[in-house]
Design a protein around this motif. Structure first.
Motif, PDB file in Angstrom:
ATOM      1  N   SER A 275       0.843  -1.204   0.000  1.00  0.00           N
ATOM      2  CA  SER A 275       0.000   0.000   0.000  1.00  0.00           C
ATOM      3  C   SER A 275       0.874   1.248   0.000  1.00  0.00           C
ATOM      4  CB  SER A 275      -0.894   0.007   1.237  1.00  0.00           C
ATOM      5  OG  SER A 275      -1.665  -1.161   1.316  1.00  0.00           O
ATOM      6  N   GLY A 276       0.362   2.321  -0.577  1.00  0.00           N
ATOM      7  CA  GLY A 276       1.059   3.605  -0.514  1.00  0.00           C
ATOM      8  C   GLY A 276       2.147   3.770  -1.542  1.00  0.00           C
ATOM      9  N   THR A 277       1.893   3.343  -2.773  1.00  0.00           N
ATOM     10  CA  THR A 277       2.920   3.516  -3.811  1.00  0.00           C
ATOM     11  C   THR A 277       3.112   4.981  -4.183  1.00  0.00           C
ATOM     12  OG1 THR A 277       1.278   3.146  -5.551  1.00  0.00           O
ATOM     13  CG2 THR A 277       2.495   1.224  -4.756  1.00  0.00           C
ATOM     14  N   ALA A 278       2.113   5.823  -3.874  1.00  0.00           N
ATOM     15  CA  ALA A 278       2.293   7.278  -4.016  1.00  0.00           C
ATOM     16  C   ALA A 278       2.818   7.817  -2.691  1.00  0.00           C
ATOM     17  CB  ALA A 278       0.967   7.944  -4.369  1.00  0.00           C
ATOM     18  N   ASP A 279       3.632   8.855  -2.730  1.00  0.00           N
ATOM     19  CA  ASP A 279       4.236   9.391  -1.518  1.00  0.00           C
ATOM     20  C   ASP A 279       3.191   9.923  -0.553  1.00  0.00           C
ATOM     21  OD1 ASP A 279       6.710   8.804  -2.494  1.00  0.00           O
ATOM     22  OD2 ASP A 279       7.086  10.814  -3.312  1.00  0.00           O
ATOM     23  N   GLY A 280       3.475   9.783   0.747  1.00  0.00           N
ATOM     24  CA  GLY A 280       2.673  10.453   1.763  1.00  0.00           C
ATOM     25  C   GLY A 280       1.533   9.653   2.324  1.00  0.00           C
ATOM     26  N   THR A 281       1.371   8.377   1.956  1.00  0.00           N
ATOM     27  CA  THR A 281       0.286   7.574   2.512  1.00  0.00           C
ATOM     28  C   THR A 281       0.580   7.225   3.959  1.00  0.00           C
ATOM     29  OG1 THR A 281      -0.272   6.656   0.366  1.00  0.00           O
ATOM     30  CG2 THR A 281      -0.979   5.404   2.287  1.00  0.00           C
ATOM     31  N   VAL A 282      -0.398   7.410   4.817  1.00  0.00           N
ATOM     32  CA  VAL A 282      -0.186   7.213   6.244  1.00  0.00           C
ATOM     33  C   VAL A 282      -0.168   5.739   6.609  1.00  0.00           C
ATOM     34  CG1 VAL A 282      -1.162   7.651   8.538  1.00  0.00           C
ATOM     35  CG2 VAL A 282      -1.208   9.441   6.801  1.00  0.00           C
ATOM     36  N   ALA A 283      -1.101   4.948   6.063  1.00  0.00           N
ATOM     37  CA  ALA A 283      -1.205   3.562   6.499  1.00  0.00           C
ATOM     38  C   ALA A 283      -1.771   2.675   5.412  1.00  0.00           C
ATOM     39  CB  ALA A 283      -2.101   3.481   7.741  1.00  0.00           C
ATOM     40  N   ALA A 284      -1.488   1.344   5.552  1.00  0.00           N
ATOM     41  CA  ALA A 284      -2.115   0.377   4.667  1.00  0.00           C
ATOM     42  C   ALA A 284      -3.599   0.232   4.998  1.00  0.00           C
ATOM     43  CB  ALA A 284      -1.410  -0.961   4.778  1.00  0.00           C
ATOM     44  N   LEU A 285      -3.908   0.168   6.303  1.00  0.00           N
ATOM     45  CA  LEU A 285      -5.285   0.014   6.770  1.00  0.00           C
ATOM     46  C   LEU A 285      -5.615   1.194   7.670  1.00  0.00           C
ATOM     47  CD1 LEU A 285      -7.816  -1.677   6.890  1.00  0.00           C
ATOM     48  CD2 LEU A 285      -6.716  -3.183   8.533  1.00  0.00           C
ATOM     49  N   ARG A 286      -6.536   2.044   7.233  1.00  0.00           N
ATOM     50  CA  ARG A 286      -6.776   3.348   7.867  1.00  0.00           C
ATOM     51  C   ARG A 286      -8.202   3.446   8.399  1.00  0.00           C
ATOM     52  NH1 ARG A 286      -4.362   8.436   9.316  1.00  0.00           N
ATOM     53  NH2 ARG A 286      -5.479  10.162   8.355  1.00  0.00           N
ATOM     54  N   VAL A 287      -8.353   3.840   9.676  1.00  0.00           N
ATOM     55  CA  VAL A 287      -9.645   4.126  10.279  1.00  0.00           C
ATOM     56  C   VAL A 287      -9.621   5.593  10.685  1.00  0.00           C
ATOM     57  CG1 VAL A 287     -11.277   3.513  12.103  1.00  0.00           C
ATOM     58  CG2 VAL A 287      -9.795   1.748  11.106  1.00  0.00           C
ATOM     59  N   SER A 288     -10.553   6.410  10.149  1.00  0.00           N
ATOM     60  CA  SER A 288     -10.419   7.859  10.339  1.00  0.00           C
ATOM     61  C   SER A 288     -11.771   8.558  10.331  1.00  0.00           C
ATOM     62  CB  SER A 288      -9.526   8.448   9.233  1.00  0.00           C
ATOM     63  OG  SER A 288     -10.130   8.283   7.954  1.00  0.00           O
ATOM     64  N   ASN A 289     -11.743   9.848  10.712  1.00  0.00           N
ATOM     65  CA  ASN A 289     -12.892  10.753  10.572  1.00  0.00           C
ATOM     66  C   ASN A 289     -14.165  10.201  11.231  1.00  0.00           C
ATOM     67  OD1 ASN A 289     -11.296  12.560   9.170  1.00  0.00           O
ATOM     68  ND2 ASN A 289     -11.906  11.759   7.166  1.00  0.00           N
ATOM     69  N   ASN A 290     -14.072   9.972  12.552  1.00  0.00           N
ATOM     70  CA  ASN A 290     -15.241   9.579  13.343  1.00  0.00           C
ATOM     71  C   ASN A 290     -15.817   8.222  12.959  1.00  0.00           C
ATOM     72  OD1 ASN A 290     -15.691  12.102  15.043  1.00  0.00           O
ATOM     73  ND2 ASN A 290     -15.719  12.966  12.956  1.00  0.00           N
TER      74      ASN A 290
ATOM     75  N   GLY B  32      10.884   1.452  -2.829  1.00  0.00           N
ATOM     76  CA  GLY B  32      10.014   2.527  -3.276  1.00  0.00           C
ATOM     77  C   GLY B  32       9.173   3.073  -2.145  1.00  0.00           C
ATOM     78  N   ALA B  33       8.084   3.768  -2.481  1.00  0.00           N
ATOM     79  CA  ALA B  33       7.234   4.410  -1.483  1.00  0.00           C
ATOM     80  C   ALA B  33       6.499   3.368  -0.644  1.00  0.00           C
ATOM     81  CB  ALA B  33       6.235   5.331  -2.166  1.00  0.00           C
ATOM     82  N   HIS B  34       6.340   3.682   0.646  1.00  0.00           N
ATOM     83  CA  HIS B  34       5.664   2.788   1.579  1.00  0.00           C
ATOM     84  C   HIS B  34       4.622   3.544   2.373  1.00  0.00           C
ATOM     85  CE1 HIS B  34       8.855  -0.188   1.054  1.00  0.00           C
ATOM     86  NE2 HIS B  34       9.758   0.729   1.388  1.00  0.00           N
ATOM     87  N   ALA B  35       3.647   2.806   2.872  1.00  0.00           N
ATOM     88  CA  ALA B  35       2.800   3.340   3.932  1.00  0.00           C
ATOM     89  C   ALA B  35       3.630   3.409   5.221  1.00  0.00           C
ATOM     90  CB  ALA B  35       1.586   2.450   4.142  1.00  0.00           C
ATOM     91  N   GLU B  36       3.372   4.437   6.040  1.00  0.00           N
ATOM     92  CA  GLU B  36       4.129   4.580   7.284  1.00  0.00           C
ATOM     93  C   GLU B  36       3.777   3.519   8.304  1.00  0.00           C
ATOM     94  OE1 GLU B  36       4.480   8.458   9.047  1.00  0.00           O
ATOM     95  OE2 GLU B  36       4.006   9.415   7.133  1.00  0.00           O
ATOM     96  N   TYR B  37       2.487   3.112   8.321  1.00  0.00           N
ATOM     97  CA  TYR B  37       2.016   2.160   9.318  1.00  0.00           C
ATOM     98  C   TYR B  37       1.208   1.057   8.653  1.00  0.00           C
ATOM     99  CZ  TYR B  37       3.057   6.157  12.333  1.00  0.00           C
ATOM    100  OH  TYR B  37       3.687   7.213  12.950  1.00  0.00           O
ATOM    101  N   GLY B  38       1.183  -0.085   9.331  1.00  0.00           N
ATOM    102  CA  GLY B  38       0.274  -1.130   8.881  1.00  0.00           C
ATOM    103  C   GLY B  38      -1.165  -0.742   9.159  1.00  0.00           C
ATOM    104  N   ILE B  39      -1.428  -0.291  10.387  1.00  0.00           N
ATOM    105  CA  ILE B  39      -2.748   0.173  10.798  1.00  0.00           C
ATOM    106  C   ILE B  39      -2.632   1.560  11.380  1.00  0.00           C
ATOM    107  CG2 ILE B  39      -4.657  -0.174  12.434  1.00  0.00           C
ATOM    108  CD1 ILE B  39      -4.188  -3.178  12.228  1.00  0.00           C
ATOM    109  N   SER B  40      -3.550   2.463  11.000  1.00  0.00           N
ATOM    110  CA  SER B  40      -3.607   3.810  11.571  1.00  0.00           C
ATOM    111  C   SER B  40      -5.032   4.103  12.004  1.00  0.00           C
ATOM    112  CB  SER B  40      -3.143   4.846  10.551  1.00  0.00           C
ATOM    113  OG  SER B  40      -3.370   6.158  11.038  1.00  0.00           O
ATOM    114  N   ILE B  41      -5.192   4.552  13.257  1.00  0.00           N
ATOM    115  CA  ILE B  41      -6.492   4.918  13.802  1.00  0.00           C
ATOM    116  C   ILE B  41      -6.387   6.360  14.281  1.00  0.00           C
ATOM    117  CG2 ILE B  41      -8.258   4.377  15.528  1.00  0.00           C
ATOM    118  CD1 ILE B  41      -6.867   1.530  15.644  1.00  0.00           C
ATOM    119  N   THR B  42      -7.202   7.256  13.740  1.00  0.00           N
ATOM    120  CA  THR B  42      -7.066   8.679  14.076  1.00  0.00           C
ATOM    121  C   THR B  42      -7.806   9.021  15.365  1.00  0.00           C
ATOM    122  OG1 THR B  42      -9.001   9.402  12.813  1.00  0.00           O
ATOM    123  CG2 THR B  42      -6.920   9.199  11.618  1.00  0.00           C
ATOM    124  N   SER B  43      -7.544  10.222  15.864  1.00  0.00           N
ATOM    125  CA  SER B  43      -8.015  10.620  17.199  1.00  0.00           C
ATOM    126  C   SER B  43      -9.531  10.788  17.294  1.00  0.00           C
ATOM    127  CB  SER B  43      -7.343  11.934  17.614  1.00  0.00           C
ATOM    128  OG  SER B  43      -7.666  12.964  16.683  1.00  0.00           O
TER     129      SER B  43
END
Length: 554
Positions: free
Chosen positions: A475-490, A507-518
């Protein structure tokens, strides 16, 4: 055009066999070629010299009514005389070129039989052939001229020489109409076939070639068009404006593409919607080939009970679009086993990117229900792959989406959607998006690989979404992707379980495997294989009341 032999059990062969058999049983010489028949005094031969079908009690030959087929004489009156005499019988059009200057009328119980070299060419008029009389508005419901067969022939609407919009065939307020093996050439503005307030229609093994739009305002015209009898702005040639729709329609084994002089139709098959209580019902669009259609190749508007199966759509604009008309819901739709490739997209609204190659429910704010999108292949499209909007209980399964410019599969305002067993590779954006209103969705058993952004995104105030047993690779072949699996926005009470996440080797990577926002609450993630999943870390959890306990949240 070289025609392949008909299959022994095809409608064409069966009809010819029945015709020949019936003629042989009559006391006349029957529907066989007779060397003396075309040489009878006072009866013209066909222009090619080919013997024509013998006249008897079952068959009316247009040559016997004064048609010449010489390509220069106006044969309108002669053809109409044959059709008048042929009510309840077969009207035969031998090889030749027959010019018509206004719409011919065919009546109940009639079969019109033509050969592959019988050309009926329009020189004027709003249609070549219709099951009514121009200006006669008395037919209602499905009670007009019915039980009609049109088989064979080249029907040339002649946009090269006639600067007026027209149909080849116009059918309204009738039932049990069959059209087989026809070839329609060079329609201007309107349609190869207008189906208006009709019941039980079969259009099979036919070719629709060439569409002209000199005014540039008919970019939505279809080869086969279905409409309701709504009067002005809809169908006005004949029949009452009683708002009846279409019922039990099948378009099978047909082709739409360019002719020698004009490009392909914008759409192969499409419909207009009707007012509440007059919905189209029972449509099958099966095994057709849409070549270079500039707009949606198949656009079903306001249908209940429909199957779109086994169609091939290539080198055009849009693919398949389905939606309600705004007054009543559509539903019970199956989109199965279609292939769509090399599509550039259709922009439905200013400022909005092109809709998905298979797009459900985005036409307006009405809803669709009970929808299955399964076993389709979407490849090399400049837009999203599959998108389902405002649909209750959708199933999106076993599709292959590769090399699309946008999201692979999106569900938006689609509660209880099931997205399962899909293969999604090389997308410009996310692999799968579950968006606002898609509460209770299940995303299971999918493969995403080399997605430009998140492999999967669960976002925008959705609740009770379960994401399990998926494989997310690269996941995240374009630059700047936060995570492969993303839970966000309420997004609240989301379950992530049993997923396997891996980053790319280079090459480009996702920063995290899983990201859950605040803004997210109550995420449960457990049993995921996150080895080598994120360039920074396996998990970034900023949410509240999250749990990794295998027993789950209580």
């Amino acid at each position: 055009m070289t025609r392949q032999p008909d299959h022994p059990t095809s409608p064409a062969r069966r009809n010819l066999f029945r015709l020949a058999t019936a003629g042989a049983m009559s006391t006349a010489a029957a529907v066989a070629v007779s060397g003396s028949a075309w040489a009878r005094p006072g009866v013209p031969a066909s222009p090619s010299g080919t013997p024509f079908v013998e006249k008897d009690t079952l068959v009316v030959n247009v040559l016997d009514h004064g048609a010449t087929g010489d390509g220069s004489t106006d044969d309108t009156q002669a053809l109409q005389a044959a059709l008048d005499a042929g009510r309840g019988r077969t009207v035969y059009i031998p090889p030749g070129v027959y010019l018509v200057s206004t719409m011919l009328s065919v009546f109940s119980g009639t079969t019109v039989l033509a050969t592959a070299t019988s050309v009926v060419r329009r020189t004027d008029g709003p249609s070549i052939l219709g099951n009514g009389v121009l200006g006669d508005m008395t037919a209602t419901k499905f009670d007009g001229e019915s039980n009609i067969v049109i088989q064979g022939g080249v029907w040339d609407v002649n946009a090269r020489n006639v600067a007026r919009n027209a149909n080849a065939f116009s059918f309204s307020h009738g039932r049990n109409i069959r059209v087989y093996d026809v070839r329609v050439l060079d329609v201007q503005g309107w349609h190869a076939m207008e189906l208006n307030a009709v019941e039980t229609v079969r259009v099979a093994n036919s070719r629709f070639e060439g569409f002209s739009d000199p005014a540039g305002n008919r970019q939505y015209s279809e080869a086969v068009h279905m409409d309701y009898a709504g009067g002005a702005g809809h169908f006005t040639l004949f029949g009452a404006p009683d708002f009846y729709g279409c019922k039990d329609i099948e378009v099978i084994g047909c082709y739409s593409g360019p002719s020698a002089d004009f490009p392909s139709y914008p759409r192969l098959v499409g419909s207009h919607g009707g007012p509440d209580g007059h919905q189209h019902t029972g449509l099958r669009v099966i095994s057709n080939y849409a070549d270079q259609c500039s707009e949606w190749a198949i656009r079903l508007y306001d249908w209940l009970d429909g199957v779109v199966e086994g169609n091939q759509i290539a080198d055009g604009g849009g693919g398949i679009q389905i939606g309600p008309a705004g007054v009543q819901t559509g539903g019970n739709i199956v989109v199965r086993g279609n292939t769509l490739r090399k599509l550039t997209g259709v922009q439905e609204a200013d400022g909005r990117p092109p809709d998905a190659a298979i797009c459900i429910g985005r036409l307006n704010n009405s809803r669709t229900h009970r929808l299955t999108v399964t076993g389709n292949i979407v490849e090399d499209v400049d837009m999203e792959g599959i998108a389902v909007y405002r649909t209750d209980g959708a199933v999106v399964s076993a599709n292959v989406v590769e090399d699309c410019a946008g999201v692979g599969i999106r569900v938006n305002d689609a509660p209880r959607a099931v997205v399962t067993s899909n293969s999604i590779r090389r997308t410009g954006r996310e692999g799968v998006v579950v968006h606002a209103g898609s509460n209770g969705a299940l995303v299971s058993g999918n493969l995403t690989e080399d997605t430009g952004a998140y492999g999967m995104s669960i976002t925008n105030a959705v609740e009770d979404v379960v994401v399990r047993d998926n494989i997310l690779l690269g996941s995240g072949t374009a630059d700047g992707t936060v995570a492969a699996l993303r839970v966000s926005n309420n997004a609240n009470r989301v379950t992530l379980a049993g997923n396997t996440v891996r980053r790319r080797d280079s090459g480009a990577h996702a920063e995290y495997g899983i990201s859950i926002t605040s803004t997210c609450t109550g995420t449960w993630y457990t049993g995921n294989d996150l080895r080598d999943s994120g360039a920074t870390a396996a998990v970034s959890d900023q949410g509240s009341d999250s749990s990794t306990d295998p027993a789950g949240l209580s």
